[in-house]
Design a protein around this motif. Structure first.
Motif, PDB file in Angstrom:
ATOM      1  N   ALA A 108      41.638  -6.503   5.976  1.00 16.67           N
ATOM      2  CA  ALA A 108      41.672  -5.057   6.246  1.00 16.67           C
ATOM      3  C   ALA A 108      41.549  -4.210   4.981  1.00 16.67           C
ATOM      4  O   ALA A 108      41.346  -2.998   5.056  1.00 16.67           O
ATOM      5  N   PHE A 109      41.659  -4.834   3.818  1.00 15.30           N
ATOM      6  CA  PHE A 109      41.752  -4.075   2.570  1.00 15.30           C
ATOM      7  C   PHE A 109      40.568  -3.113   2.365  1.00 15.30           C
ATOM      8  O   PHE A 109      40.759  -1.928   2.092  1.00 15.30           O
ATOM      9  N   GLY A 110      39.356  -3.618   2.541  1.00 14.43           N
ATOM     10  CA  GLY A 110      38.149  -2.797   2.315  1.00 14.43           C
ATOM     11  C   GLY A 110      38.065  -1.630   3.286  1.00 14.43           C
ATOM     12  O   GLY A 110      37.977  -0.468   2.872  1.00 14.43           O
ATOM     13  N   PRO A 111      38.099  -1.914   4.605  1.00  9.90           N
ATOM     14  CA  PRO A 111      38.017  -0.824   5.581  1.00  9.90           C
ATOM     15  C   PRO A 111      39.135   0.213   5.396  1.00  9.90           C
ATOM     16  O   PRO A 111      38.908   1.411   5.554  1.00  9.90           O
ATOM     17  N   LYS A 112      40.324  -0.249   5.023  1.00 17.32           N
ATOM     18  CA  LYS A 112      41.423   0.697   4.798  1.00 17.32           C
ATOM     19  C   LYS A 112      41.099   1.629   3.635  1.00 17.32           C
ATOM     20  O   LYS A 112      41.319   2.826   3.691  1.00 17.32           O
ATOM     21  N   ASN A 113      40.559   1.001   2.575  1.00 21.95           N
ATOM     22  CA  ASN A 113      40.165   1.768   1.396  1.00 21.95           C
ATOM     23  C   ASN A 113      39.080   2.778   1.707  1.00 21.95           C
ATOM     24  O   ASN A 113      38.951   3.794   1.024  1.00 21.95           O
ATOM     25  N   ARG A 115      39.060   4.476   4.165  1.00 18.12           N
ATOM     26  CA  ARG A 115      39.783   5.523   4.912  1.00 18.12           C
ATOM     27  C   ARG A 115      39.388   5.603   6.380  1.00 18.12           C
ATOM     28  O   ARG A 115      39.235   6.674   6.950  1.00 18.12           O
ATOM     29  N   LEU A 116      39.236   4.437   7.007  1.00 19.05           N
ATOM     30  CA  LEU A 116      38.970   4.419   8.449  1.00 19.05           C
ATOM     31  C   LEU A 116      40.298   4.521   9.187  1.00 19.05           C
ATOM     32  O   LEU A 116      41.355   4.258   8.625  1.00 19.05           O
ATOM     33  N   SER A 117      40.229   4.882  10.470  1.00 18.23           N
ATOM     34  CA  SER A 117      41.460   4.988  11.263  1.00 18.23           C
ATOM     35  C   SER A 117      42.009   3.585  11.506  1.00 18.23           C
ATOM     36  O   SER A 117      41.280   2.594  11.393  1.00 18.23           O
ATOM     37  N   ALA A 118      43.297   3.513  11.899  1.00 17.87           N
ATOM     38  CA  ALA A 118      43.932   2.205  12.121  1.00 17.87           C
ATOM     39  C   ALA A 118      43.186   1.414  13.196  1.00 17.87           C
ATOM     40  O   ALA A 118      43.015   0.198  13.074  1.00 17.87           O
ATOM     41  N   GLU A 119      42.714   2.099  14.236  1.00 19.01           N
ATOM     42  CA  GLU A 119      41.982   1.392  15.315  1.00 19.01           C
ATOM     43  C   GLU A 119      40.659   0.840  14.784  1.00 19.01           C
ATOM     44  O   GLU A 119      40.283  -0.289  15.086  1.00 19.01           O
ATOM     45  N   ARG A 124      37.348  -3.680  13.040  1.00 20.88           N
ATOM     46  CA  ARG A 124      36.545  -4.312  11.972  1.00 20.88           C
ATOM     47  C   ARG A 124      37.121  -5.677  11.592  1.00 20.88           C
ATOM     48  O   ARG A 124      36.392  -6.635  11.388  1.00 20.88           O
ATOM     49  N   VAL A 125      38.464  -5.725  11.459  1.00 18.19           N
ATOM     50  CA  VAL A 125      39.102  -6.972  11.025  1.00 18.19           C
ATOM     51  C   VAL A 125      38.829  -8.069  12.052  1.00 18.19           C
ATOM     52  O   VAL A 125      38.423  -9.186  11.699  1.00 18.19           O
ATOM     53  N   ARG A 126      39.014  -7.730  13.337  1.00 13.30           N
ATOM     54  CA  ARG A 126      38.845  -8.767  14.372  1.00 13.30           C
ATOM     55  C   ARG A 126      37.397  -9.230  14.462  1.00 13.30           C
ATOM     56  O   ARG A 126      37.117 -10.424  14.599  1.00 13.30           O
ATOM     57  N   GLU A 127      36.481  -8.290  14.353  1.00 15.34           N
ATOM     58  CA  GLU A 127      35.078  -8.664  14.461  1.00 15.34           C
ATOM     59  C   GLU A 127      34.640  -9.513  13.259  1.00 15.34           C
ATOM     60  O   GLU A 127      33.966 -10.529  13.410  1.00 15.34           O
ATOM     61  N   ALA A 128      35.054  -9.083  12.078  1.00 16.32           N
ATOM     62  CA  ALA A 128      34.676  -9.823  10.860  1.00 16.32           C
ATOM     63  C   ALA A 128      35.288 -11.223  10.880  1.00 16.32           C
ATOM     64  O   ALA A 128      34.639 -12.201  10.495  1.00 16.32           O
ATOM     65  N   ALA A 129      36.531 -11.317  11.340  1.00 18.35           N
ATOM     66  CA  ALA A 129      37.203 -12.623  11.388  1.00 18.35           C
ATOM     67  C   ALA A 129      36.467 -13.549  12.347  1.00 18.35           C
ATOM     68  O   ALA A 129      36.204 -14.714  12.030  1.00 18.35           O
ATOM     69  N   ARG A 130      36.095 -12.993  13.509  1.00 21.64           N
ATOM     70  CA  ARG A 130      35.355 -13.800  14.493  1.00 21.64           C
ATOM     71  C   ARG A 130      34.064 -14.302  13.853  1.00 21.64           C
ATOM     72  O   ARG A 130      33.726 -15.474  13.939  1.00 21.64           O
ATOM     73  N   ALA A 157      35.081 -12.747   5.315  1.00 13.98           N
ATOM     74  CA  ALA A 157      35.428 -11.791   6.376  1.00 13.98           C
ATOM     75  C   ALA A 157      35.799 -10.434   5.768  1.00 13.98           C
ATOM     76  O   ALA A 157      35.411  -9.386   6.281  1.00 13.98           O
ATOM     77  N   GLY A 158      36.538 -10.470   4.658  1.00 16.98           N
ATOM     78  CA  GLY A 158      36.943  -9.224   4.000  1.00 16.98           C
ATOM     79  C   GLY A 158      35.749  -8.405   3.537  1.00 16.98           C
ATOM     80  O   GLY A 158      35.753  -7.170   3.610  1.00 16.98           O
TER      81      GLY A 158
END
Ligand code: ADP
Length: 249
Positions: A108-113, A115-119, A124-130, A157-158
């Motif tokens: 989640a580090f990149g997307p959080k940086n 400044r995307l919303s928590a949802e 993003r995290v779930r899709e990238a992990a998959r 994934a990150g």
């Protein structure tokens, strides 16, 4: 059409003006159209890492210009920062990129940086992990306690979670055992099939031959030879390319 990446007269000198001065990249030109998979091969010390780290602005040219989508990536500090989100880099030892206390937080580090919303971050995290083959049951584990292959997939994934337009890989399979090498390569093949623009430094010649649209041979800081995998591996032109292939194949 504008190439997604253009490299023009790129030169990089380490420790310029000291007794340790080293010309690592010497006048490279390269256009990479969107969707292309470029395999970069060559001896250790030929400048591959230095070159690839210029493509997302991690290293600045001594002279020459790198363009992303037609614009100089060093035109401003903001532009260089933005390019880091658009051109993702998976390092040679991507596990060194893992530093959060859980797998989820790491991806989640990149997307959080950004400044995307928590949802959005969660999606993003779930899709990238998959995509990278990271099972959600690992999300609350520490990345540090996982296997080498898992760590690499988490690091990939990150980078995918940032939804970059271009992915750079610097020997993503080095120091892995054969089974893990295959896992990482198969993840990269899926990305290539999806039409991702990718530049990959690799020692895996079978992989380079199978997946690349274009193979580049670097030697002493220059692109000595390039071609389609078919041309390159069956009919290399330069003696130094032939010697390299004889050594490695
Ligand atoms: P490759 O990825 O093909 O092994 P590198 O880009 O790592 O090649 O290195 C190219 C040349 O630049 C080598 O001679 C290497 O020793 C030198 N070099 C790489 N990084 C540095 C650095 N941080 N400082 C000084 N010289 C470096």
């Amino acid at each position: 059409m504008t190439p997604i990446i253009r490299v023009d007269h790129l030169r990089h000198v380490y420790s310029a003006g000291t007794p340790f001065e080293k010309v690592a990249i010497d006048d490279i030109h390269l256009d990479i159209p969107a969707g292309q998979f470029v395999g970069i091969i060559g001896h250790t010390g030929s400048g591959k890492s230095t070159f690839i780290q210029h493509l997302n602005g991690l290293i600045a040219p001594t002279s020459g210009t790198v363009y992303f989508d037609g614009q100089d990536i060093h035109r401003s500090k903001e532009a260089t920062r933005d390019v880091r989100f658009q051109v993702g880099l998976v390092f040679q030892y991507p596990e060194h990129q893992l530093f959060e206390e859980t797998v989820y937080k790491d991806i989640a580090f990149g997307p959080k940086n950004a400044r995307l919303s928590a949802e959005e971050v969660d999606e993003r995290v779930r899709e990238a992990a998959r995509f990278a083959g990271v099972d959600e049951s690992l999300f609350e584990r520490s990345p540090l306690e996982l296997s080498g292959g898992q760590k690499r997939r988490i690091a990939i994934a990150g980078v995918i979670a940032m939804e970059p337009e271009v992915l750079l890989f610097d020997e993503p399979t080095s120091a892995l055992d054969p089974e893990m090498i295959n896992e990482v390569l198969s993840c990269m093949k899926d990305l290539a099939k999806d039409g991702m623009t990718m530049v990959c430094v690799t020692h895996e010649m079978g992989f380079a031959r199978e997946v690349s649209d274009r193979v580049i041979f670097m030697d002493h800081g220059v692109i000595l030879e390039e071609g389609t995998p078919e041309q390159f591996f069956t009919n290399p032109q330069h003696e130094r390319t032939k010697a390299f292939l004889r050594e490695i194949l």
